[in-house]
Scaffold this active site. Structure first.
Site, PDB file in Angstrom:
ATOM      1  N   ASP A 331      37.320 -68.250  56.073  1.00 44.86           N
ATOM      2  CA  ASP A 331      36.416 -69.324  55.687  1.00 44.86           C
ATOM      3  C   ASP A 331      35.002 -68.893  56.124  1.00 44.86           C
ATOM      4  O   ASP A 331      34.811 -67.830  56.718  1.00 44.86           O
ATOM      5  CB  ASP A 331      36.855 -70.654  56.337  1.00 44.86           C
ATOM      6  CG  ASP A 331      36.320 -71.848  55.564  1.00 44.86           C
ATOM      7  OD1 ASP A 331      36.951 -72.915  55.599  1.00 44.86           O
ATOM      8  OD2 ASP A 331      35.274 -71.707  54.900  1.00 44.86           O
ATOM      9  N   GLU A 530      33.532 -82.257  54.835  1.00 44.11           N
ATOM     10  CA  GLU A 530      33.979 -81.605  56.071  1.00 44.11           C
ATOM     11  C   GLU A 530      33.753 -82.499  57.298  1.00 44.11           C
ATOM     12  O   GLU A 530      33.869 -83.722  57.206  1.00 44.11           O
ATOM     13  CB  GLU A 530      33.287 -80.234  56.198  1.00 44.11           C
ATOM     14  CG  GLU A 530      33.586 -79.326  55.005  1.00 44.11           C
ATOM     15  CD  GLU A 530      33.159 -77.892  55.188  1.00 44.11           C
ATOM     16  OE1 GLU A 530      32.664 -77.288  54.234  1.00 44.11           O
ATOM     17  OE2 GLU A 530      33.345 -77.345  56.287  1.00 44.11           O
TER      18      GLU A 530
HETATM   19  C1  GLC Z   1      33.435 -74.242  53.587  1.00 43.62           C
HETATM   20  C2  GLC Z   1      34.818 -74.818  53.474  1.00 43.62           C
HETATM   21  C3  GLC Z   1      35.678 -74.122  52.457  1.00 43.62           C
HETATM   22  C4  GLC Z   1      34.828 -73.593  51.316  1.00 43.62           C
HETATM   23  C5  GLC Z   1      33.896 -72.539  51.879  1.00 43.62           C
HETATM   24  C6  GLC Z   1      32.945 -71.982  50.804  1.00 43.62           C
HETATM   25  O1  GLC Z   1      33.010 -74.201  54.919  1.00 43.62           O
HETATM   26  O2  GLC Z   1      35.570 -74.933  54.687  1.00 43.62           O
HETATM   27  O3  GLC Z   1      36.645 -75.082  51.992  1.00 43.62           O
HETATM   28  O4  GLC Z   1      35.651 -73.024  50.318  1.00 43.62           O
HETATM   29  O5  GLC Z   1      33.123 -73.007  52.971  1.00 43.62           O
HETATM   30  O6  GLC Z   1      32.072 -72.973  50.359  1.00 43.62           O
END
Ligand code: GLC
Length: 640
Positions: A331, A530
């Site tokens: 991530d 988030e």
């Molecule tokens: C974010 C999220 C993830 C996402 C990634 C790219 O922090 O946790 O779900 O796909 O970054 O945007």
């Protein structure tokens, strides 16, 4: 692993001697040192031949790559951090748009031009390995203005229709591919267990079997009929999905997050092996069976250890026992959280099985540190080759070498009549009728409403596309207001009964009113994403409560629509309304809400989460164990 002494702090003479040794070791570690990589790759090199088996192409290309080119393939940067020439000089394997990472103007052509530009650089490199572009198309191509925005997963969980979810996956793929992007970081297959989590709406259900079925359906839809990526020659790369966030992202416990002022997002999930296998793993088993080509690792921890460091779960379980043959992506800077020492964090994460690092900013440091770690023997060359082989395998499978450019002909599918109808159907099927009472002994239940009668509409969420769509829409956190094209709840009601029969006043302060008519009050959560959406109280705003109170004083019949990303605490005023409908985060096509309100579509939505009375009852496991009784249980939903 023992702490490595950081060579940056040695005296310069010593440092250069150390570095010279490391270079010699690096050459040894890479097998027989090549004098220099071949300048020009022969046109008939096996990896360029689409008729050859994928594994043969992977092996041939890998054998031609330098260590830096290999590590470049393992590097993913956010587009804002990619300067002109970087894709080429760093041999970047991937670029992404983070939430809201749109070009200006935010049009399909501008997206396709941007990504084709990155692609031109990649194709001009020595080996011509195409770059793989990724984006969070999590409920439609939600970063693209005027795309079709579908209900968030919690609504699809309430609809409980795998074929519908598959069709949404396919439609999302078309609108995403139209802008040059073949890779979505979706579906989220979290099994959310606490609605105080700001990502609950990204979860289909608290039930792992429901999550498994709907997650696999979306993957099959987005990637193509049989769930394995297969290019249609000449039409652009075939799309690939991501099962995320591996694993246990939705099972973290309240108060365990160590990230900023997050409370539960990126926190720690605890349990034994039996719990992991019963509650958290099934969606990934089904995702692998559905042919998913990438898996994203969770920021969260499992029994106190960061998921990005969990070799036993990533390398041994996911890749080993489950036989996942695609690649694992971190991530957003997720590996950095493993250890305060960057070198240690990168070594641990890559050795745990992460194949591609969503860095996402400083690619050069990442590449240098990993090169050093290979030279020092802290990352085996075999691990690098495994990671790069997986990335190349996926790129070959999806036809990215043969058709790397945007499939612009698909732009006609964006907000097409077919996609809008599909979204409207999904909205209608996701509505859950929680209460439908008769206001007096001699009257019938309030719903369905009479489409020929006057309707009064109130509530701050009634005429607000941004609230309807929620987070991950146009911007990472989403935004209240007219952020994109679509139909609001108010517009849908006007369409159903006629503008002359519709009165709207956000606070229910109607100058004139017929108290025997129906008032529809639309309340909701402001957009979040988030950990920014982690909420201790889960309560309605004071404004919304005030609007409900005034509506109940002014009208004999009040219908409450709740636009929320999760079950929320409904106080006595809300619960006293004659009818209550959970509309979730329906996206741009609120016509589906009116279709149920006015009886065009019979309500079939059922709760995919137990609905709490108070936050003291949480987490959801306590409903599931019977320790607590929910206000409405999972599976509940009224109809007529
Ligand atoms: C974010 C999220 C993830 C996402 C990634 C790219 O922090 O946790 O779900 O796909 O970054 O945007």
């Amino acid at each position: 692993m023992k702490k490595r002494r950081d060579v940056r702090f040695l005296p310069s003479a010593t440092r250069s001697a150390v570095f010279a040794c490391l270079c010699v070791l690096a050459l040894a570690a890479c097998g027989s040192p090549k004098a220099a990589p071949e300048k020009r790759v022969p046109a008939d090199a096996p990896y360029k031949d689409a008729k050859r088996p994928v594994e043969e192409r992977v092996a041939d290309l890998l054998s031609r790559m330098t260590l830096e080119e290999k590590i470049g393939q393992m590097t993913q940067l956010e587009k804002g951090s990619v300067k002109s020439g970087d894709v080429r000089t760093l041999s970047l394997g991937s670029v992404l748009s983070g939430g809201g990472g749109s070009p200006r103007p935010n049009t399909p052509a501008a997206w396709a031009d941007m990504i084709d530009g990155f692609q031109d650089e990649a194709l001009s490199t020595r080996l011509g390995i195409p770059v793989l572009y990724g984006v969070d198309s999590v409920h439609g191509h939600n970063n693209l203005r005027n795309a079709t925005v579908f209900p968030h997963n919690i609504g699809l969980g309430a609809a409980g229709d795998a074929e519908l979810t598959r069709a949404i996956g396919a439609a999302t793929a078309e609108e995403t591919l139209a802008t040059g992007i073949p890779w979505t970081f979706a579906p989220c297959v979290a099994v959310a267990r606490d609605p105080r989590w700001g990502r609950t709406y990204e979860s289909f259900s608290q039930d792992p079997l429901a999550v498994s079925a709907l997650g696999a359906a979306f993957i099959r839809g987005f990637q193509g009929a049989d769930g394995t990526a297969g290019a249609a020659p000449g039409t652009g790369p075939s799309p690939i999905a991501t099962a995320k966030h591996f694993l246990g992202d939705g099972a973290a416990r309240w108060g365990t997050s160590l990230t900023g002022n997050y409370k539960i997002d990126q926190g720690d999930a605890t349990g034994d092996d039996a719990y992991l296998r019963a509650a958290l793993l099934p969606p990934y088993i089904e995702a692998v069976n559905a042919g998913v080509r990438t898996v994203m690792v969770s920021f969260s921890s499992w029994n106190g250890v960061k998921m990005h460091a969990q070799k036993g779960l990533i390398a041994d379980l996911l890749k080993g026992r489950l036989g996942f043959t695609g690649f694992v992506v971190s991530d957003w800077g997720g590996m950095d959280q493993i250890d305060g020492d960057y070198y240690t964090a990168m070594v641990t994460g890559i050795n745990a099985g992460v194949d591609m690092n969503m860095v996402p900013y400083d690619g050069r440091t990442f590449i240098q540190v990993v090169s050093r770690a290979v030279a020092a023997g802290d990352i085996p060359m075999g691990r690098i080759d495994d990671a790069v082989s997986r990335i190349l395998r996926v790129k070959f499978e999806m036809g990215l070498f043969e058709a790397p450019k945007a499939n612009r002909a698909l732009a006609s599918t964006i907000r097409s009549a077919e996609h809008l109808a599909l979204a409207r159907e999904a909205v209608a099927k996701s509505q859950v009728v929680l209460k439908n009472a008769a206001p007096s002994a001699d009257s019938s239940a309030v719903l369905p409403l009479d489409p020929t009668a006057k309707v009064y509409v109130a509530g701050g969420a009634a005429d607000n596309i941004g609230i309807q769509c929620g987070g991950w829409t146009m911007e990472w956190q989403g935004r209240s207001g007219p952020i994109t094209e679509g139909t609001t709840v108010l517009e849908a009601i006007r369409e159903a009964v006629g503008a002359e029969n519709t009165s709207y006043e956000a606070q229910a302060r109607f100058a004139e009113r017929d108290r025997s008519a129906v008032c529809v009050v639309v309340v909701g959560e402001l957009p979040y994403a988030e950990g920014m959406g982690d909420s201790a109280a889960l309560s309605l705003s004071a404004g919304d409560i005030g609007t409900i109170e005034l509506a109940r004083k002014s009208f004999d019949r009040v219908v409450l629509l709740v636009l929320s990303g999760r079950p929320i605490v409904l106080g006595s005023e809300a619960l006293a309304c004659d009818a209550i409908v959970a509309s979730w985060l329906p996206g741009t096509e609120a016509g589906g809400v009116a279709d149920v309100l006015f009886g065009k579509v019979r309500p079939t939505g059922r709760l995919s989460f137990d609905w709490l009375k108070t936050v003291d009852q949480l987490p959801q496991d306590r409903f599931m164990s019977g320790a607590e009784t929910p206000l409405w249980p999972v599976g509940f939903g009224l109809s007529w």
